[in-house]
Each structure stands twice: as C-alpha cells, then as structure tokens.
Design an enzyme around this catalytic site. Structure first.
Site, short mmCIF file in Angstrom:
data_model
loop_
_atom_site.label_atom_id
_atom_site.label_comp_id
_atom_site.label_asym_id
_atom_site.label_seq_id
_atom_site.Cartn_x
_atom_site.Cartn_y
_atom_site.Cartn_z
N GLU A 168 -8.17 -1.79 -6.71
CA GLU A 168 -9.31 -1.10 -6.10
C GLU A 168 -10.26 -2.05 -5.37
OE1 GLU A 168 -7.98 -0.42 -8.99
OE2 GLU A 168 -8.03 1.74 -9.40
N GLU B 62 -4.34 3.58 -14.57
CA GLU B 62 -5.38 4.15 -15.45
C GLU B 62 -4.84 5.37 -16.19
OE1 GLU B 62 -8.22 4.21 -12.12
OE2 GLU B 62 -9.60 3.13 -13.43
C1 3H9 Z 1 -7.90 4.39 -7.09
O1 3H9 Z 1 -6.88 4.55 -7.70
C2 3H9 Z 1 -9.25 4.77 -7.61
C3 3H9 Z 1 -9.27 5.02 -9.08
O2 3H9 Z 1 -9.47 3.82 -9.78
C4 3H9 Z 1 -10.40 5.91 -9.47
C5 3H9 Z 1 -10.40 7.29 -8.97
C6 3H9 Z 1 -11.48 8.14 -9.54
N1 3H9 Z 1 -3.48 7.01 -1.42
O3 3H9 Z 1 1.86 0.46 1.88
P1 3H9 Z 1 2.96 1.34 2.33
C7 3H9 Z 1 0.36 5.62 1.70
S1 3H9 Z 1 -7.92 3.78 -5.52
C8 3H9 Z 1 -3.04 7.57 -0.28
O4 3H9 Z 1 3.39 1.28 3.72
P2 3H9 Z 1 4.75 0.04 0.48
C9 3H9 Z 1 0.18 4.67 2.86
O5 3H9 Z 1 -0.97 4.98 3.59
C10 3H9 Z 1 -6.21 3.53 -5.13
N2 3H9 Z 1 -2.02 7.09 0.47
O6 3H9 Z 1 4.24 1.24 1.38
C11 3H9 Z 1 1.46 4.90 3.63
O7 3H9 Z 1 1.32 6.12 4.33
P3 3H9 Z 1 2.09 6.34 5.69
C12 3H9 Z 1 -5.70 2.29 -5.72
C13 3H9 Z 1 -1.44 6.00 0.02
O8 3H9 Z 1 5.96 0.52 -0.18
C14 3H9 Z 1 2.49 5.13 2.53
O9 3H9 Z 1 1.73 5.49 1.37
N3 3H9 Z 1 -4.38 2.05 -5.22
C15 3H9 Z 1 -1.84 5.34 -1.14
O10 3H9 Z 1 4.78 -1.20 1.30
C16 3H9 Z 1 3.31 3.94 2.21
O11 3H9 Z 1 2.47 2.82 1.99
C17 3H9 Z 1 -4.14 1.25 -4.18
O12 3H9 Z 1 -5.03 0.65 -3.64
C18 3H9 Z 1 -2.91 5.90 -1.89
N4 3H9 Z 1 -3.36 5.36 -3.03
O13 3H9 Z 1 3.62 -0.20 -0.61
C19 3H9 Z 1 -2.70 1.13 -3.76
N5 3H9 Z 1 -1.07 4.24 -1.33
O14 3H9 Z 1 3.54 6.27 5.38
C20 3H9 Z 1 -2.61 1.02 -2.29
C21 3H9 Z 1 -0.21 4.22 -0.30
O15 3H9 Z 1 1.60 7.67 6.17
N6 3H9 Z 1 -1.24 1.09 -1.85
N7 3H9 Z 1 -0.42 5.26 0.51
O16 3H9 Z 1 1.64 5.20 6.57
C22 3H9 Z 1 -0.43 0.01 -1.81
O17 3H9 Z 1 -0.80 -1.09 -2.19
C23 3H9 Z 1 0.94 0.21 -1.26
O18 3H9 Z 1 0.91 1.35 -0.45
C24 3H9 Z 1 2.05 0.41 -2.31
C25 3H9 Z 1 3.36 0.77 -1.59
C26 3H9 Z 1 2.24 -0.91 -3.06
C27 3H9 Z 1 1.70 1.52 -3.28
#
Ligand code: 3H9
Length: 694
Positions: free
Chosen positions: A125, A105
């Site tokens: 999301e 975004e």
């Molecule tokens: C959003 O954006 C809302 C908006 O539209 C509006 C706002 C107003 N936040 O998965 P991994 C951490 S909602 C905080 O093992 P990978 C995760 O907990 C968000 N922490 O790695 C982990 O921590 P730890 C929309 C986050 O390489 C570490 O990063 N976005 C977030 O296999 C590594 O994660 C999503 O839904 C976050 N947003 O995959 C994306 N993302 O090491 C969700 C990750 O302490 N994330 N962490 O356990 C993913 O799909 C995967 O983490 C990603 C990396 C593909 C990014």
C-alpha cells in the site's frame, strides 16, 4: 459473479474470481460474506477454504474503487474480515501466486493459512501513498514479528511465501496441489473443536520495540520527506504495539482514510495505472500477434549504443554490436565491461553474471553479421544523411521481418522509414541517456509502422524493464517537444529579471530533480544551440531569447567544458553560480532595452510547469500522445518531474484547468506572450469543468 462457491469433501470452497487479480471490489466482498453465511448454515460443511482463481490469491483492494462510494459500501473489507475471523467454522486461506494488500489482510483474518511456494506476499500500500487499511499494520507484526512486518509494510516489497514458512503467517507450505492440501487441512481443523486461533490474539514480541520503531523512522526519513505514508505506516504499527489491537486498528483506519485523500496518493495511483495504460495502444488490439525477438543488433558502440545494448544483455538477449572502426568497437566493449564491473563492486551483480553478459555480445565491423538479428537498433550520429546510409544498408542485409529501429531524438521517423523498402518494419526507439539506467523509452510510431511491430516492441520494453510510451512523429516527440517550451520560458525569465540559480532553485523546490540550467549544463548547452539554429532556419517567426546563444558563443557548453550557466571546479560537478554569467544576463536585458523586474518563485514555477502543460495539451490535440497519462509517464520516468505530483497533466488537473487557462491568458498578455497560445484542449476542458484525466 466475482466469487464461486462449491463444496468439496464436506468443505466449503470460496474461490475469488475477479480477473485480472481478484481485486476485492464490492461484488467480491459481498460474495465472500455470502459464502461464509452459506457455509455457516450448511450443517454438512465443517470448515471453509478461501482461495483465488487464475493468477492470484488476491492483489488486494480494488484500487479503481478508491474515492468512490463503492469503496465504503458494505460489506467493507473490515466487515468481510470480521465475518471470516468470527466464523465458528474454521477458515483456511489457500494462498498462491500473489497475496497483496487487502488480499493478505483477508488471509490474516482467516484462522489458518496454507501457501504454495513461490507466492508473493506483500503489503504494498505504501507504494500507492496509503497504508494497509484492513488490519495489516496490526495483524502482520503479530504473525511474522515486528521487524519483518515493519520492513514489509514500509518498503511494500514482496517476500516469497517459503521465506516466511517458519512464522505464524503460514501453517503449512503445500508442495503438491494447493487446494487438495488446503481442503485436507480444513477437514482436520473442522474435526477439532474450536475456538480456532486468531492472529489478533497473538502478542507482538520484541526485545526493544521502541528502539526498533525509532530505527525504522530514521530509515524512512529521506523518502518520507515528500510522502506522508511511510511515517503513518510506522505510527500505526506503533499504536498497535503500545495500545493493543483494537486501538491500533482504529488508528490505522483513521490514517488510511486521511491518506487516500492526499494528492501524493492520487499521484502514485495515477502513476500505477498510467504505467499499465501506456502499454495499451488504442488502435492496436491486445491480441495482436508479436514477432519473436531472439537476437538484437545494435549499431554504434558509443555511450548511447553501449547503454542500449546493455538493456538487452541484462535480459539475456544476445547482441551483435556493430561499429565502423575496431578502435571504437574496443572502446565500446570496454565501457560496457566497466559499467558491469562497477555493479559487481557495488554487489549488485555477480562476477559470473558479468561474464555471462559479456559473452552474449558478438562484436563486429561487418553489416552482414546483422543478417540474423530480429531487431536492429541504430544509435549513430543525429544527421539525416547518416541515417540514410545506415537504413539503406540495413534494408540490404536485414532478414525479412526484422524490426529496424532508430534511436533518433529529433529526426523524422517517416523520412527514415522511407530510406527502406519496408517502412512498415521501421519504428523509433528513443532511449534516454544513460540508456541502461533511465526507465523511459519513447516508441515512435511512423505513419506506416505495422501494428505487430508496435505490439512487439511494447512487449519487449517490458522484458527490458522500460516504461514504454508511444509517440507520434513530431519534432522532439513528446518529451523534448515539451521541454523546449519549458526552456524557452526559463530563458525569457532570464531576460525579464531572473538569474539561472534562482530559476533552478525555484523549480527544484517544486520537486524537479534538476532545474533547466543545471540540466542544460549537464546535457551540454551546444545541443540546445544546434536545435535552435535549426529552428531559426525552419521557423524564423518563432520568438526565442538569444541569451543562451550568447552563452554558447563564449564556449560555455556546460560541465564538459568546465563552465556553462554555472562555474565548475576541475573534476567536480557542483554548480557554482557564476558572476560572469549573471553579468552577461543583466547586460543582455539592458542591451535589449528590457527593464528587469523581480520575478517571484511562484511565477517561475507556474510559467515553467504551465509551458509543459500547454504543449502537452497541444500534443493531445494533435494525437501525438493518445492520453494525458502517457505524457505524465514520460515526465515521471524521463525528465525528473516529482512523482508526488503525478506528472504535469495530473498536476494541471489538481490546479484545475479553469485556473490553468486563466494563467495562460495572463502570460499571453505579458512580454514574450506570443509563446502562450492556449491549446484547444485546455480551453475546451476548462469550459466543461473537466480535467485531462477526468
Ligand atoms: C489495498 O489493498 C488497500 C487495503 O489495505 C485496505 C482497503 C480498505 N486493483 O501489474 P499487472 C490490475 S490497496 C485494481 O500488469 P502483473 C492492473 O491495473 C491494493 N486493479 O500484472 C492491470 O489492469 P489492466 C494493494 C488492479 O501480473 C492488471 O491488474 N495492492 C489491482 O505484472 C494486471 O496488473 C497492490 O498495490 C488492484 N489492486 O502484476 C497491488 N492490481 O490489465 C498492486 C492489479 O487493465 N498490483 N490491477 O492494465 C500489483 O502489484 C500487480 O498488479 C500484481 C500483478 C503483482 C498484483
């Protein structure tokens, strides 16, 4: 500082630097706005590049901030995007690796976007029970078209940047150094006079937008039954298409704020973090060296062994498959092939991959062939004597440092480890049937299991795409120990007044994939019978309803015998309520002098779920599980607990532990109340006003 600001060749480069994935938490947001301001004030800067350090452009909003004051503290992501979009100097987003959610975004608010190939682009999301809340539902359709955008928003699935190369989302795909390309692009853009393009000004063009939106709505109907987010995603896109950008944006915001408060979103976020937390073992440091696993041995080519082997084959690991008889080995190989062929038929696997996977199997009848395996998993008969034979033999043939794993679901892993001279190398790997399908893997940590063995199997679990949860040694480990209490309650309720179909219906309505009696018929009622017979010997004081034994004595073992708690028509799996069983249940109550009463569905659900919760709390008391979310992950991935409720422990938090404890005490005072001694953790947390996950 979560953001780095540098000048390169007259271009301001704002680098998000908030490991692990450049989440857009408050300090990152602040840093971006400050960077934009600084660039505006600097006459020597002609344009701005925003990029991300490390492994992501940005993984989106910082999910840990949700429902905290920081989430709405200015600058919010809206304010940041306004600052970017409103900048008189052009802003170029340089995207690599991951641009998800709020990260995408943010990029959509920039005037231009340059991406590296292979970047994962997503608005995920919906998987967290929310919708893109910073303009994603409005800008993405304007950038990539209605169909692609709606598919991405409703599924949350990432699309590779190069696949979107011909859309207005990307102005260029940079083959070489991304930052060099972005800076050059920014320099050229800075040299042109504005205004620079804004995605919000584009139109959503579609020959039949209304029809396609309706089609999308129909497509999500099944999944949207228990989750409000998918429909809201569509509503928000539709609002933008019909009412224009600003009204669409306001509606999107409204939906976001409502969804983020829902129990479904809380449950999905809990599962997201729970899955990641499960891979961390409190006393095993994250930098523990791991052992190399290049070849796996599997002992037993039956249903379980074959399924286990398939996991490793799917991940490209060669497997030595051992059986005692050629016939059994041939049968096992044929089953594996048949399973793969079914996938080929469904178009999920190519014929070449089938051949490649089968070629990774080395079938054998000789233990010596396991000598070069780095990990050996046994899936032989559940009997300690049989395990002793296998592990003594493995101790002789396995190479030094090989990990020796048992797939036992009931036996004491410490005793199994003691059959070897290397108990530090022994671990339980409890796969769930069908092992090639079920996500859950209970990793059973023996008293002597070495840290590097645990670290290795946790890493390997990721490779074979399992959700691994560590359990200490106890009868039934986490999952089966809890399910025993749940089944005990189900049986008590039969003798008190319920019938099997009513119990199943009530808990299935709550959201379980299958009620206890249908589940038992599927697994085989003789399995529970064998466990109970052992209990009667080992724990004679344990009070059990004998109604299930009565059923088994008539040979009604479930689907495999064509009759169990239900009747089954030949060759069919439909559970038909059985008059005979109902009469048997009623006669049993009478014989015991129990006056049957009407049991409400609410009581059925409460007793079944709280039986899980109370036993889960005891498991925490004893340190068998290290955190409540581990228990939830076991139930979400292995036992069909409804995802939208987040697992038994989160559900208990939603009910409130004060109420949980009151209900437990109420049932403790009723017939069969001896099953309800409240766990210490429940009492403590209730008195402190806390939850399992607070
Ligand atoms: C959003 O954006 C809302 C908006 O539209 C509006 C706002 C107003 N936040 O998965 P991994 C951490 S909602 C905080 O093992 P990978 C995760 O907990 C968000 N922490 O790695 C982990 O921590 P730890 C929309 C986050 O390489 C570490 O990063 N976005 C977030 O296999 C590594 O994660 C999503 O839904 C976050 N947003 O995959 C994306 N993302 O090491 C969700 C990750 O302490 N994330 N962490 O356990 C993913 O799909 C995967 O983490 C990603 C990396 C593909 C990014």
């Amino acid at each position: 500082m979560a953001v780095d600001y540098t000048i390169r060749d007259g271009i301001a480069v704002i680098t998000l630097d908030n490991p692990p994935v450049n989440g857009l938490g408050h300090s990152t947001r602040l840093g971006i706005v400050e960077g934009i301001e600084r660039a505006r004030e600097d006459a020597a800067v002609s344009a701005i590049v925003i990029t991300g350090a490390g492994r992501a452009f940005s993984g989106g909003a910082d999910i840990t901030e949700f429902n905290t004051p920081k989430a709405t503290q200015e600058p919010t992501l809206h304010t940041v995007i306004q600052a970017v979009e409103g900048s008189a100097k052009p802003v170029v987003a340089a995207i690599h690796s991951v641009a998800m959610g709020g990260g995408l975004e943010l990029a959509l608010g920039a005037h231009y976007r340059v991406a590296a190939p292979g970047a994962q682009i997503a608005l995920p999301e919906v998987k967290l029970g929310i919708l893109p809340g910073a303009g994603g539902t409005q800008r993405l359709p304007r950038a990539v078209g209605l169909e692609t955008a709606l598919n991405m928003i409703v599924s949350g699935t990432p699309v590779l940047s190069e696949k979107l190369a011909n859309t207005a989302l990307f102005d260029a795909i940079a083959e070489g150094d991304l930052l060099d390309a972005a800076v050059k692009f920014a320099k050229d853009a800075g040299a042109r006079s504005g205004p620079h393009p804004k995605v919000r000004d584009r139109k959503v063009v579609h020959p039949n937008a209304e029809g396609f939106i309706q089609f999308a709505r129909n497509s999500v109907a099944a999944i949207a039954k228990n989750f409000p987010a998918p429909h809201k995603c569509i509503d928000a896109v539709e609002a933008g298409v019909k009412q224009g950008f600003d009204k669409g944006l306001a509606f999107e915001r409204e939906c976001f704020l409502a969804l983020v408060q829902t129990p479904e979103s809380r449950a999905l976020r809990h599962a997201f973090f729970g899955e990641r937390a499960a891979s961390k073992i409190p006393d095993v440091p994250s930098n523990t060296p791991v052992r190399a696993i290049e070849r796996v041995g599997v002992i037993g080519a039956g249903t379980m062994g074959g399924g286990i082997a398939m996991n490793f084959l799917n991940a490209g690991l060669p497997v030595t498959l051992l059986e005692t008889k050629q016939e059994a080995l041939d049968r096992g190989l044929a089953t594996i092939r048949k399973n793969y062929e079914a996938q080929v038929k469904k178009g999920k696997l190519t014929a070449e991959k089938l051949d490649a996977r089968m070629a990774l199997i080395q079938p054998t009848l000789a233990y010596d062939d396991l000598a070069d395996a780095d990990l050996i998993v046994e899936a032989v008969f559940e009997e300690l004597g049989v395990k002793e034979q296998v592990f003594s033999k493995l101790d002789e043939v396995a190479k030094s440092g090989a990990i020796l794993a048992s797939n036992t679901s009931t036996l004491d892993v410490n005793k199994i480890a003691a059959f070897t001279k290397r108990p530090q190398d022994v671990v339980g790997l409890h796969f769930f049937s069908p092992a090639n399908v079920m996500k859950l893997l209970e990793v059973v940590r023996g008293e002597k299991t070495a840290n590097d063995v645990l670290a290795t199997v946790m890493q390997l679990a990721k490779k074979i795409r399992k959700t691994a949860v560590v359990s200490g040694v106890c009868d039934g480990f986490i999952g089966n120990r809890m399910i025993e209490q749940y089944i005990r309650q189900a049986l008590f309720m039969l003798e008190e007044g319920a019938l099997p179909a009513q119990v199943d219906r009530a808990i299935e309505k709550f959201g379980f994939a299958m009620g206890p009696f249908r589940m038992s018929d599927l697994a085989g009622n003789d399995i529970g019978w064998a466990i109970r017979k052992r209990r009667y010997q080992e724990q004679p004081d344990l009070h059990y309803s004998r109604i299930a034994d009565r059923l088994c004595e008539t040979g009604r073992f479930g689907q495999k015998t064509g009759a169990g708690w239900y009747d089954y028509k030949a060759g069919e799996r439909n559970a038909l309520p059985s008059k005979l069983v109902d009469e048997m249940v009623i006669a049993y109550s009478k014989e015991r002098g129990i006056e049957r009463r009407k049991i409400a569905d609410d009581e059925i659900v409460e007793r079944l779920v709280l039986a899980l919760v109370n036993e889960g709390a005891k498991i925490l008391d004893e340190g068998i599980a290290s955190k409540a979310s581990d228990i939830d992950m076991v139930y979400l991935t292995g036992y069909g607990f409804p995802l939208y409720r987040g697992g038994p422990m989160l559900y208990a938090d939603t009910v409130g532990l004060y109420n949980v404890e009151r209900a437990i005490r109420k049932y403790a005072a009723q017939p069969n109340g001896d099953a309800w001694a409240p766990a210490k953790r429940v009492t403590e947390l209730a008195s402190q006003g806390k939850g399992f996950n607070s």
